[in-house]
Write a protein that holds these residues in place. Structure first.
Motif, short mmCIF file in Angstrom:
data_model
loop_
_atom_site.label_atom_id
_atom_site.label_comp_id
_atom_site.label_asym_id
_atom_site.label_seq_id
_atom_site.Cartn_x
_atom_site.Cartn_y
_atom_site.Cartn_z
N LYS A 149 78.37 -3.02 -14.99
CA LYS A 149 77.10 -3.19 -15.70
C LYS A 149 76.55 -1.83 -16.15
O LYS A 149 76.06 -1.69 -17.28
N THR A 160 74.81 -15.90 -29.05
CA THR A 160 73.71 -15.27 -28.32
C THR A 160 73.86 -13.76 -28.39
O THR A 160 74.94 -13.22 -28.13
N GLN A 177 71.80 -10.67 -17.51
CA GLN A 177 71.88 -11.71 -16.49
C GLN A 177 71.32 -13.03 -16.99
O GLN A 177 71.94 -14.08 -16.84
N ARG A 178 70.16 -12.98 -17.64
CA ARG A 178 69.51 -14.21 -18.08
C ARG A 178 70.33 -14.95 -19.14
O ARG A 178 70.35 -16.18 -19.18
N SER A 179 71.05 -14.21 -19.98
CA SER A 179 71.85 -14.84 -21.03
C SER A 179 73.11 -15.50 -20.48
O SER A 179 73.76 -16.28 -21.18
N GLY A 180 73.47 -15.16 -19.25
CA GLY A 180 74.71 -15.66 -18.68
C GLY A 180 75.89 -14.73 -18.87
O GLY A 180 77.00 -15.02 -18.44
N MET A 194 68.83 -8.65 -21.06
CA MET A 194 69.20 -10.06 -21.06
C MET A 194 70.59 -10.32 -20.49
O MET A 194 71.09 -11.44 -20.58
N ASP A 215 76.51 -11.76 -17.51
CA ASP A 215 77.04 -11.20 -16.25
C ASP A 215 78.12 -12.11 -15.67
O ASP A 215 79.20 -11.65 -15.26
#
Length: 262
Positions: free
Chosen positions: A37, A9, A17-20, A15, A22
């Motif tokens: 971050k 990925t 947070q959405r990608s995982g 992205m 974080d």
């Protein structure tokens, strides 16, 4: 050539947070803490790339394209420089498989965009990877600094200038001046807290101390005092340790050196 087409990925600032990523950043954090971050977002502007995977295990690789930004390396203008490889080290067999797949992804990127090589700074501490990764990948060692770090390379697109660590680390350290200097880049909350704590403890014993914050890659180029200047503690121009050194050990070194005759 890469062993297979990796399924990774691409992590971008929108992205994270959405990608995982974080969650992965905190799950795989080393002893000196997870990336801030805000720090990562600033690095994307300097050319940072991140690739992550969730199978066979959660893992990621962070790298800079077109030369180093947070390492002191010469001859790397056409290279990719790895900043971090994070793996679940409690599962060595799975970690070995994962590191190969991550590396394949970076090698595909290097070949596609015609970069000459991929560089892996190796050693202990933040900004450096363990030597078993270089051995697992069959990389070539191209430079070595005794008791500090080694530089490994994978050459992927024809002839390239041989990369080397920058010379003159001793002069850079002397340029920091007398007293205690804690040099860091604000990469993690823990390292920032450690910097503040060391400065405060020095003040309590009357030791001159200052915090040298490296905010950008230009600061690293101008003032960085180790090959991976993420965090370092210096007294009167001598390096005492980095992020890999336990805080109590660092403070004991500061006290012993400060009390010893000059």
């Amino acid at each position: 050539m890469p062993h297979r087409a990796p399924r990774l990925t691409v992590v971008s600032p929108p992205m994270m947070q959405r990608s995982g990523f974080d969650a992965l950043n905190h799950e795989l954090a080393p002893s000196w803490g997870a990336f801030r971050k805000g720090w990562l977002k600033a690095r994307f502007e300097e050319g940072l790339h991140i690739r992550m995977m969730t199978a066979p295990c959660p893992a990621y690789i962070a790298f800079f394209s077109g030369g180093s930004r947070w390492h002191l390396i010469d001859g790397d203008g056409q290279a990719i420089v790895v900043q971090a490889i994070s793996l679940p080290l409690a599962k060595p067999e799975i970690a070995r498989s994962a590191v190969q797949e991550l590396w394949d992804g970076v090698e595909c990127f290097a070949r596609h965009y015609d970069f000459s090589s991929i560089l892996l700074p190796v050693g202990q501490g933040a900004g450096l990877s363990p030597v078993w990764i270089a051995d697992e990948l069959g990389l070539t060692r191209v430079d070595h600094l005794e008791n500090e770090a080694s530089l490994y390379a994978c050459f992927v697109n024809g002839p390239a200038e041989m990369p080397r660590f920058k010379c003159g680390l001793s002069e850079r350290r002397r340029a920091l001046g007398q007293g205690l200097v804690v040099q860091d880049c604000g990469m993690t909350e823990r390292l920032s807290a450690l910097s503040e704590g060391l400065i405060a403890r020095a003040a309590q014993i009357g030791l001159a101390a200052r915090h040298d914050l490296l905010r950008t890659a230009r600061d690293v180029e101008a003032r960085g005092a180790t090959v991976a200047p993420v965090f370092g503690v210096y007294l009167d121009g001598s390096w005492l340790g980095g992020a890999e050194t336990p805080p109590d050990v660092l403070w004991n070194k500061v006290q012993m050196r400060a009390q010893s005759p000059s």
